[in-house]
Design an enzyme around this catalytic site. Structure first.
Site, mmCIF file in Angstrom:
data_model
loop_
_atom_site.group_PDB
_atom_site.id
_atom_site.type_symbol
_atom_site.label_atom_id
_atom_site.label_comp_id
_atom_site.label_asym_id
_atom_site.label_seq_id
_atom_site.Cartn_x
_atom_site.Cartn_y
_atom_site.Cartn_z
ATOM 1 N N PRO A 239 -5.719 -5.203 2.640
ATOM 2 C CA PRO A 239 -4.259 -5.895 3.333
ATOM 3 C C PRO A 239 -4.572 -7.128 3.429
ATOM 4 C CG PRO A 239 -6.403 -4.791 4.835
ATOM 5 C CD PRO A 239 -6.451 -4.408 3.355
ATOM 6 N N GLU B 74 -15.293 -1.992 7.106
ATOM 7 C CA GLU B 74 -14.487 -2.946 7.985
ATOM 8 C C GLU B 74 -13.620 -4.547 7.005
ATOM 9 O OE1 GLU B 74 -13.350 -3.178 11.262
ATOM 10 O OE2 GLU B 74 -13.909 -0.950 10.568
ATOM 11 N N ARG C 191 2.911 2.982 -16.186
ATOM 12 C CA ARG C 191 4.437 2.893 -16.728
ATOM 13 C C ARG C 191 4.899 2.821 -17.596
ATOM 14 N NH1 ARG C 191 8.295 2.732 -13.714
ATOM 15 N NH2 ARG C 191 9.211 4.259 -14.266
ATOM 16 N N ASP D 246 14.831 1.538 -13.920
ATOM 17 C CA ASP D 246 14.427 0.971 -12.760
ATOM 18 C C ASP D 246 14.816 1.011 -11.973
ATOM 19 O OD1 ASP D 246 12.774 3.055 -14.051
ATOM 20 O OD2 ASP D 246 11.105 1.760 -13.759
HETATM 21 N N1 ADE Z 1 -6.962 -1.371 1.883
HETATM 22 C C1 ADE Z 1 -6.591 -1.074 3.003
HETATM 23 N N2 ADE Z 1 -5.703 -1.209 3.186
HETATM 24 C C2 ADE Z 1 -4.365 -1.346 2.192
HETATM 25 C C3 ADE Z 1 -4.013 -1.650 2.202
HETATM 26 N N3 ADE Z 1 -2.528 -2.210 2.741
HETATM 27 N N4 ADE Z 1 -3.678 -2.864 0.420
HETATM 28 C C4 ADE Z 1 -4.323 -3.186 -0.346
HETATM 29 N N5 ADE Z 1 -5.809 -1.888 -0.096
HETATM 30 C C5 ADE Z 1 -5.762 -1.697 1.229
#
Ligand code: ADE
Length: 261
Positions: free
Chosen positions: A105, A132, A170, A185
């Site tokens: 994230p 974590e 794709r 697209d």
């Molecule tokens: N791992 C946990 N959440 C994620 C996300 N939003 N994007 C990529 N990998 C992740």
């Protein structure tokens, strides 16, 4: 194009990779996806891949050794660490032509232009984080890029890795059955796509727009372009700001601004 996936949960991947367009692309040799179990690169009796964080606190952290060993073995990379030096160098991003991407994230947020950028490489590596987080040395000395699929937190990087594979595959020549491929697209042309209809011409009293049945291709093209502009104007005005528009497009958008829709 070849995808090398590094994960603690290899069992997540087959069902998706053995379905539909991705399955056909693999069978036709257009893409190859090799899923590597990070646990296979442990050497202790318990095959340990995670440990408690230094400094305390909850959760577990993915250990560096098996992740480094897995990626270096599969990609044939030399270790970035020179045992004779005090400080390890950061792996230069040009060390190999293979992007080593950590799904997290904390990464740059994935979009169509990143998919296009990555589709130009013959081979990419995807590391799926779990627990974590991962030991920071993986981030600093092994990966060349970090990608997030959106501002929310999942339990791991496996679904994000599949999303990258799908979005990139794709775009490759011949993967989609339609020869115009992914050109029209949503997002590829910087606008949301125009509405689609198929038979029947009337369903529960709702008719297909007349113009689509007219056979007049110039008129249909104009209608589609305006519908794409209208949709984008209503749903994603932020995209309009970043897209190159023709004079006719701009005139149409101006007319939308002065109309209540
Ligand atoms: N791992 C946990 N959440 C994620 C996300 N939003 N994007 C990529 N990998 C992740």
């Amino acid at each position: 194009m070849q995808f090398e996936v590094f994960t603690l949960l290899p069992e997540v991947f087959p069902s998706y990779l053995e379905t539909s367009i991705i399955k056909r692309a693999r069978e036709r040799g257009l893409i190859r996806v090799d899923v590597h179990n990070i646990r296979d690169y442990t050497h202790d009796k318990h095959h340990t891949t995670d440990d408690t964080p230094y400094g305390g606190g909850g959760g577990m952290v993915m250990k560096p050794e098996p992740v480094f060993e897995a990626v270096e073995t599969v990609l044939g990379l030399a270790s970035p660490f020179d045992e004779t030096q005090d400080t390890p160098p950061t792996r230069p991003t040009t060390a190999s032509n293979i992007p080593v991407i950590l799904l997290t994230p904390q990464g740059r947020v994935f979009n169509q232009s990143i998919a296009e950028e990555l589709s130009r490489y013959p081979r990419i590596a995807l590391i799926c984080g779990r627990y974590e987080g991962v030991d920071e040395r993986i981030r600093e000395h092994l990966v060349t890029d970090e990608i997030s699929i959106g501002d929310y937190v999942l339990t791991g990087g496996e679904l994000p890795a599949l999303i990258l594979i799908d979005a990139i595959a794709r775009l490759l020549p011949d993967v989609l059955g339609d020869p115009t491929g992914a050109e029209d697209d949503s997002h590829a042309m910087g606008l949301l796509e125009y509405p689609h209809y198929t038979r029947p011409p009337e369903f529960r009293g709702v008719k297909v727009p007349e113009v689509l049945l007219s056979g007049d291709h110039a008129k249909i093209e104009k209608w589609r372009r305006e519908q794409a502009l209208l949709r984008t104007f209503n749903k994603r005005p932020d995209m309009l700001e970043k897209t190159e528009l023709s004079k006719a497009d701009l005139k149409f958008v101006e007319s939308l601004k002065s109309t209540d829709i």
